[in-house]
Design a protein around this motif. Structure first.
Motif, short mmCIF file in Angstrom:
data_model
loop_
_atom_site.label_atom_id
_atom_site.label_comp_id
_atom_site.label_asym_id
_atom_site.label_seq_id
_atom_site.Cartn_x
_atom_site.Cartn_y
_atom_site.Cartn_z
N LEU A 10 0.83 -1.21 0.00
CA LEU A 10 0.00 0.00 0.00
C LEU A 10 0.86 1.26 0.00
CD1 LEU A 10 -2.84 -0.99 2.48
CD2 LEU A 10 -3.03 -0.63 0.01
N ALA A 11 1.94 1.25 0.76
CA ALA A 11 2.84 2.42 0.77
C ALA A 11 3.41 2.68 -0.61
CB ALA A 11 3.96 2.19 1.78
N LEU A 12 3.83 1.64 -1.28
CA LEU A 12 4.37 1.79 -2.63
C LEU A 12 3.29 2.28 -3.60
CD1 LEU A 12 6.70 1.42 -4.60
CD2 LEU A 12 5.95 -0.95 -4.90
N ALA A 13 2.09 1.73 -3.48
CA ALA A 13 1.00 2.15 -4.36
C ALA A 13 0.67 3.63 -4.18
CB ALA A 13 -0.25 1.30 -4.10
N PHE A 14 0.58 4.09 -2.93
CA PHE A 14 0.29 5.50 -2.69
C PHE A 14 1.42 6.39 -3.16
CE2 PHE A 14 -2.89 3.90 0.44
CZ PHE A 14 -3.99 4.56 -0.07
N ALA A 15 2.66 5.96 -2.97
CA ALA A 15 3.80 6.76 -3.44
C ALA A 15 3.79 6.87 -4.97
CB ALA A 15 5.10 6.15 -2.95
N LEU A 16 3.47 5.77 -5.64
CA LEU A 16 3.41 5.81 -7.10
C LEU A 16 2.27 6.71 -7.60
CD1 LEU A 16 4.16 2.09 -8.02
CD2 LEU A 16 5.64 4.10 -8.34
N PRO A 30 -1.54 20.14 -3.49
CA PRO A 30 -1.98 19.59 -2.20
C PRO A 30 -2.40 18.12 -2.26
CG PRO A 30 -2.88 21.78 -2.50
CD PRO A 30 -2.21 21.40 -3.79
N ALA A 31 -3.03 17.71 -3.34
CA ALA A 31 -3.44 16.31 -3.45
C ALA A 31 -2.22 15.38 -3.51
CB ALA A 31 -4.31 16.11 -4.68
N SER A 32 -1.19 15.80 -4.23
CA SER A 32 0.04 15.00 -4.30
C SER A 32 0.70 14.90 -2.93
CB SER A 32 1.02 15.62 -5.28
OG SER A 32 0.49 15.65 -6.57
N ARG A 33 0.72 16.00 -2.21
CA ARG A 33 1.30 15.98 -0.86
C ARG A 33 0.51 15.05 0.06
NH1 ARG A 33 2.45 21.62 -1.83
NH2 ARG A 33 0.42 22.17 -0.98
N THR A 34 -0.81 15.02 -0.12
CA THR A 34 -1.65 14.12 0.68
C THR A 34 -1.32 12.67 0.36
OG1 THR A 34 -3.40 15.76 0.74
CG2 THR A 34 -4.02 13.49 1.26
N TRP A 35 -1.17 12.34 -0.92
CA TRP A 35 -0.81 10.97 -1.30
C TRP A 35 0.55 10.59 -0.73
CZ3 TRP A 35 -4.45 7.93 -2.71
CH2 TRP A 35 -5.50 8.35 -3.53
N PHE A 36 1.51 11.52 -0.79
CA PHE A 36 2.83 11.25 -0.21
C PHE A 36 2.75 11.06 1.30
CE2 PHE A 36 4.94 13.17 -4.07
CZ PHE A 36 5.62 12.02 -4.44
N THR A 37 1.90 11.83 1.96
CA THR A 37 1.74 11.69 3.41
C THR A 37 1.14 10.34 3.76
OG1 THR A 37 1.43 14.08 3.61
CG2 THR A 37 0.69 12.72 5.45
N VAL A 38 0.15 9.91 3.02
CA VAL A 38 -0.45 8.60 3.26
C VAL A 38 0.58 7.50 3.02
CG1 VAL A 38 -2.23 6.98 2.47
CG2 VAL A 38 -2.78 9.39 2.78
N ALA A 39 1.39 7.64 1.99
CA ALA A 39 2.45 6.66 1.73
C ALA A 39 3.45 6.62 2.88
CB ALA A 39 3.17 6.99 0.42
N LEU A 40 3.78 7.77 3.42
CA LEU A 40 4.69 7.83 4.56
C LEU A 40 4.10 7.15 5.79
CD1 LEU A 40 7.39 8.93 5.64
CD2 LEU A 40 6.13 10.99 6.29
N ILE A 41 2.82 7.35 6.02
CA ILE A 41 2.16 6.73 7.17
C ILE A 41 2.16 5.21 7.01
CG2 ILE A 41 -0.08 6.44 8.31
CD1 ILE A 41 -0.54 9.46 7.70
N PHE A 42 1.80 4.72 5.83
CA PHE A 42 1.81 3.27 5.61
C PHE A 42 3.23 2.71 5.72
CE2 PHE A 42 -2.46 3.68 3.72
CZ PHE A 42 -3.07 2.60 4.35
N SER A 43 4.22 3.46 5.30
CA SER A 43 5.61 3.02 5.45
C SER A 43 5.99 2.92 6.92
CB SER A 43 6.56 3.99 4.76
OG SER A 43 6.32 4.03 3.39
#
Length: 54
Positions: A10-16, A30-43
């Motif tokens: 999931l972290a990889l999917a959100f980062a991609l 802002p949407a890209s930053r949100t996706w990166f934040t979610v990827a960071l949380i899953f990581s």
């Protein structure tokens, strides 16, 4: 399915998705930053699971 392997996927999917949106828009919106934040949380959760479970 084992959550130790779901969270890294999931972290990889959100980062991609964040990278794809950033490249498509040509800037970090802002949407890209949100996706990166979610990827960071899953990581972080993935790292924690790998450290705490045998």
């Amino acid at each position: 399915m084992n959550p130790r392997w779901i969270f890294p996927v999931l972290a990889l999917a959100f980062a991609l998705m964040a990278l794809w949106r950033t490249l498509r828009n040509g800037r970090l919106d802002p949407a890209s930053r949100t996706w990166f934040t979610v990827a960071l949380i899953f990581s972080a959760v993935s790292y924690w699971l790998h450290r705490t479970t045998p």
